[in-house]
Design a protein around this motif. Structure first.
Motif, PDB file in Angstrom:
ATOM      1  N   ARG A 185       4.010  21.799  -9.149  1.00 52.48           N
ATOM      2  CA  ARG A 185       5.316  21.140  -8.392  1.00 52.48           C
ATOM      3  C   ARG A 185       4.838  20.160  -7.508  1.00 52.48           C
ATOM      4  O   ARG A 185       5.719  19.189  -7.259  1.00 52.48           O
ATOM      5  CB  ARG A 185       5.969  22.426  -8.054  1.00 52.48           C
ATOM      6  CG  ARG A 185       7.186  21.892  -7.058  1.00 52.48           C
ATOM      7  CD  ARG A 185       8.326  23.128  -7.037  1.00 52.48           C
ATOM      8  NE  ARG A 185       9.563  22.579  -6.427  1.00 52.48           N
ATOM      9  CZ  ARG A 185      10.555  23.193  -6.034  1.00 52.48           C
ATOM     10  NH1 ARG A 185      10.493  24.507  -6.170  1.00 52.48           N
ATOM     11  NH2 ARG A 185      11.637  22.597  -5.629  1.00 52.48           N
ATOM     12  N   LYS A 188       4.177  16.888  -9.339  1.00 57.24           N
ATOM     13  CA  LYS A 188       5.082  16.317  -9.749  1.00 57.24           C
ATOM     14  C   LYS A 188       6.058  15.410  -8.637  1.00 57.24           C
ATOM     15  O   LYS A 188       6.175  14.306  -8.762  1.00 57.24           O
ATOM     16  CB  LYS A 188       6.327  17.321 -10.386  1.00 57.24           C
ATOM     17  CG  LYS A 188       5.763  18.042 -11.710  1.00 57.24           C
ATOM     18  CD  LYS A 188       6.795  18.870 -11.897  1.00 57.24           C
ATOM     19  CE  LYS A 188       6.367  20.107 -12.884  1.00 57.24           C
ATOM     20  NZ  LYS A 188       7.379  21.196 -13.036  1.00 57.24           N
ATOM     21  N   ILE A 207       4.779  19.562 -22.534  1.00 62.49           N
ATOM     22  CA  ILE A 207       5.488  20.231 -21.833  1.00 62.49           C
ATOM     23  C   ILE A 207       6.895  19.360 -21.901  1.00 62.49           C
ATOM     24  O   ILE A 207       6.838  18.435 -21.126  1.00 62.49           O
ATOM     25  CB  ILE A 207       4.997  20.798 -20.349  1.00 62.49           C
ATOM     26  CG1 ILE A 207       3.808  21.573 -20.472  1.00 62.49           C
ATOM     27  CG2 ILE A 207       6.101  21.654 -19.805  1.00 62.49           C
ATOM     28  CD1 ILE A 207       3.199  21.918 -19.244  1.00 62.49           C
ATOM     29  N   MET A 208       8.034  19.661 -22.510  1.00 62.08           N
ATOM     30  CA  MET A 208       8.983  18.901 -22.758  1.00 62.08           C
ATOM     31  C   MET A 208       9.777  18.885 -21.368  1.00 62.08           C
ATOM     32  O   MET A 208      10.287  17.729 -21.191  1.00 62.08           O
ATOM     33  CB  MET A 208       9.872  19.384 -23.801  1.00 62.08           C
ATOM     34  CG  MET A 208       9.191  19.234 -25.252  1.00 62.08           C
ATOM     35  SD  MET A 208       8.945  17.733 -25.636  1.00 62.08           S
ATOM     36  CE  MET A 208       7.545  17.836 -26.960  1.00 62.08           C
ATOM     37  N   GLU A 209       9.938  19.883 -20.751  1.00 61.56           N
ATOM     38  CA  GLU A 209      10.779  20.014 -19.535  1.00 61.56           C
ATOM     39  C   GLU A 209       9.923  19.025 -18.428  1.00 61.56           C
ATOM     40  O   GLU A 209      11.000  18.346 -17.888  1.00 61.56           O
ATOM     41  CB  GLU A 209      10.518  21.313 -18.925  1.00 61.56           C
ATOM     42  CG  GLU A 209      11.500  21.622 -17.637  1.00 61.56           C
ATOM     43  CD  GLU A 209      10.380  21.256 -16.333  1.00 61.56           C
ATOM     44  OE1 GLU A 209      10.857  20.926 -15.317  1.00 61.56           O
ATOM     45  OE2 GLU A 209       9.152  21.483 -16.450  1.00 61.56           O
ATOM     46  N   ILE A 210       8.776  18.919 -18.404  1.00 53.15           N
ATOM     47  CA  ILE A 210       7.997  17.963 -17.481  1.00 53.15           C
ATOM     48  C   ILE A 210       8.575  16.413 -17.795  1.00 53.15           C
ATOM     49  O   ILE A 210       8.839  15.510 -17.008  1.00 53.15           O
ATOM     50  CB  ILE A 210       6.552  17.992 -17.476  1.00 53.15           C
ATOM     51  CG1 ILE A 210       6.226  19.312 -16.651  1.00 53.15           C
ATOM     52  CG2 ILE A 210       5.962  16.555 -16.739  1.00 53.15           C
ATOM     53  CD1 ILE A 210       4.728  19.630 -16.933  1.00 53.15           C
ATOM     54  N   GLU A 212      11.144  15.475 -19.445  1.00 53.05           N
ATOM     55  CA  GLU A 212      12.562  15.261 -19.500  1.00 53.05           C
ATOM     56  C   GLU A 212      12.941  15.095 -18.096  1.00 53.05           C
ATOM     57  O   GLU A 212      13.817  14.292 -17.556  1.00 53.05           O
ATOM     58  CB  GLU A 212      13.445  16.323 -20.188  1.00 53.05           C
ATOM     59  CG  GLU A 212      14.837  16.047 -20.268  1.00 53.05           C
ATOM     60  CD  GLU A 212      15.416  17.188 -21.082  1.00 53.05           C
ATOM     61  OE1 GLU A 212      16.750  16.963 -21.361  1.00 53.05           O
ATOM     62  OE2 GLU A 212      14.861  17.836 -21.954  1.00 53.05           O
ATOM     63  N   ARG A 213      12.255  15.979 -17.117  1.00 55.82           N
ATOM     64  CA  ARG A 213      12.859  15.792 -15.928  1.00 55.82           C
ATOM     65  C   ARG A 213      12.031  14.783 -14.889  1.00 55.82           C
ATOM     66  O   ARG A 213      12.773  13.829 -14.220  1.00 55.82           O
ATOM     67  CB  ARG A 213      12.068  17.213 -15.122  1.00 55.82           C
ATOM     68  CG  ARG A 213      12.548  17.269 -13.582  1.00 55.82           C
ATOM     69  CD  ARG A 213      11.889  18.533 -13.304  1.00 55.82           C
ATOM     70  NE  ARG A 213      11.831  18.471 -11.523  1.00 55.82           N
ATOM     71  CZ  ARG A 213      11.269  19.321 -10.875  1.00 55.82           C
ATOM     72  NH1 ARG A 213      10.789  20.367 -11.541  1.00 55.82           N
ATOM     73  NH2 ARG A 213      11.382  19.295  -9.504  1.00 55.82           N
ATOM     74  N   ASN A 245      18.567  18.351 -26.207  1.00 53.09           N
ATOM     75  CA  ASN A 245      17.590  18.264 -25.263  1.00 53.09           C
ATOM     76  C   ASN A 245      16.393  17.357 -25.613  1.00 53.09           C
ATOM     77  O   ASN A 245      16.416  17.002 -27.171  1.00 53.09           O
ATOM     78  CB  ASN A 245      17.265  19.530 -24.552  1.00 53.09           C
ATOM     79  CG  ASN A 245      16.639  20.450 -25.563  1.00 53.09           C
ATOM     80  OD1 ASN A 245      16.131  20.232 -26.764  1.00 53.09           O
ATOM     81  ND2 ASN A 245      16.866  21.817 -25.308  1.00 53.09           N
ATOM     82  N   GLU A 247      13.446  18.566 -26.533  1.00 55.70           N
ATOM     83  CA  GLU A 247      12.560  19.396 -27.613  1.00 55.70           C
ATOM     84  C   GLU A 247      13.196  19.393 -28.750  1.00 55.70           C
ATOM     85  O   GLU A 247      12.746  19.165 -29.838  1.00 55.70           O
ATOM     86  CB  GLU A 247      12.479  20.948 -27.168  1.00 55.70           C
ATOM     87  CG  GLU A 247      11.765  21.979 -28.145  1.00 55.70           C
ATOM     88  CD  GLU A 247      11.962  23.235 -27.558  1.00 55.70           C
ATOM     89  OE1 GLU A 247      10.994  24.008 -28.085  1.00 55.70           O
ATOM     90  OE2 GLU A 247      12.465  23.537 -26.712  1.00 55.70           O
TER      91      GLU A 247
END
Length: 260
Positions: A185, A188, A207-210, A212-213, A245, A247
């Motif tokens: 975190r 990031k 890591i798709m969340e990383i 996308e965010r 999303n 992913e």
């Protein structure tokens, strides 16, 4: 994390940081990168996605000047990586997916070594090195040899080395691998700060969340070709995937390429 990190001076937003033109690379007649074109502006945060073997790392290594392309051209803030390698490399940093450290060195000695490579003033290097080591909670082990470090501690040390000279272009291959949640975190947040200050960041991640965010734009590569690129709205439009999303979009493109 502690300390106030030095942030690079702002760079004109419209300046082209990275220009990749018609890039190709083959290994044993297999195309690893296939006529790839890519352009990033100063201050842009870009995520490069693809399955294993898609061509992400090969592309990044060519951009970093570690691997010769078969054809194509790469410019880093206007400097051609082939004809002006020293000027191009002086303003960028490459972080591989496996931290490459000298195990017999301590974190502080490693940063001194990196500072020498970049010819950074000793006083500035020492100040920035301390800030980075404190930020990554490595100050307490600054005099311990890296050979005894965990994977995460080695990764943090390698990241500190990559950031030491405040690169204008930062290439990162799976930078969050091996990091615990709190360190990830903080990284990031740090990378977001760097991008806002004008640094251009391109990273690969599974890591798709990383992606996308953090990323302003995302490129999805398969068999060396860029299948889709843009922000989330543009990716949804390109794949006819309303409200999907990242992913879902990624898996849809992968299935299409695999004939599913």
């Amino acid at each position: 994390m502690a300390g106030n990190l030095i942030i690079i001076p702002s760079t004109p937003i419209n300046e082209t940081a990275l220009l990749v033109s018609n890039l190709s690379k083959s290994f044993n007649d297999i195309k690893a990168v296939d006529d790839l074109n890519l352009e990033l502006k100063a201050g842009e945060f870009y995520a490069f996605l693809g399955v294993n073997g898609a061509g992400k790392t090969t592309t990044m290594r060519i951009i970093a000047g570690l691997l010769a392309a078969d054809s194509g051209e790469i410019k880093i803030f206007g400097h051609n990586i082939q004809t002006e390698p020293l000027k191009a490399k002086a303003i960028m940093a490459w972080l591989p997916d496996e931290p490459l450290l000298y195990d017999k060195l301590t974190p502080f000695e490693y940063l001194e070594f990196v500072a020498g490579l970049w010819q950074i003033d000793q006083m500035i290097a020492a100040k920035h090195g301390e800030e980075l080591l404190r930020w990554f909670d490595l100050w307490a082990v600054k005099d311990k040899r890296c050979e005894g470090f965990s994977r995460g501690m080695k990764q943090k040390t390698a990241i500190a080395g990559a950031l030491l000279h405040d690169p204008r272009l930062l290439l990162m291959d799976e930078p969050f691998s091996g990091l615990d949640a709190s360190v990830a975190r903080s990284l990031k947040d740090l990378l977001t700060q760097k991008a806002k200050a004008g640094a251009t960041i391109i990273l690969t991640t599974h890591i798709m969340e990383i992606a996308e965010r953090l990323a302003q734009r995302i490129g999805i590569i398969h068999n060396g070709k860029l299948l889709a690129e843009g922000d989330m709205a543009q990716l949804r439009s390109q794949t006819n995937s309303a409200d999907a999303n990242l992913e879902d979009i990624f898996l849809k493109l992968a299935d299409e390429q695999n004939g599913s």
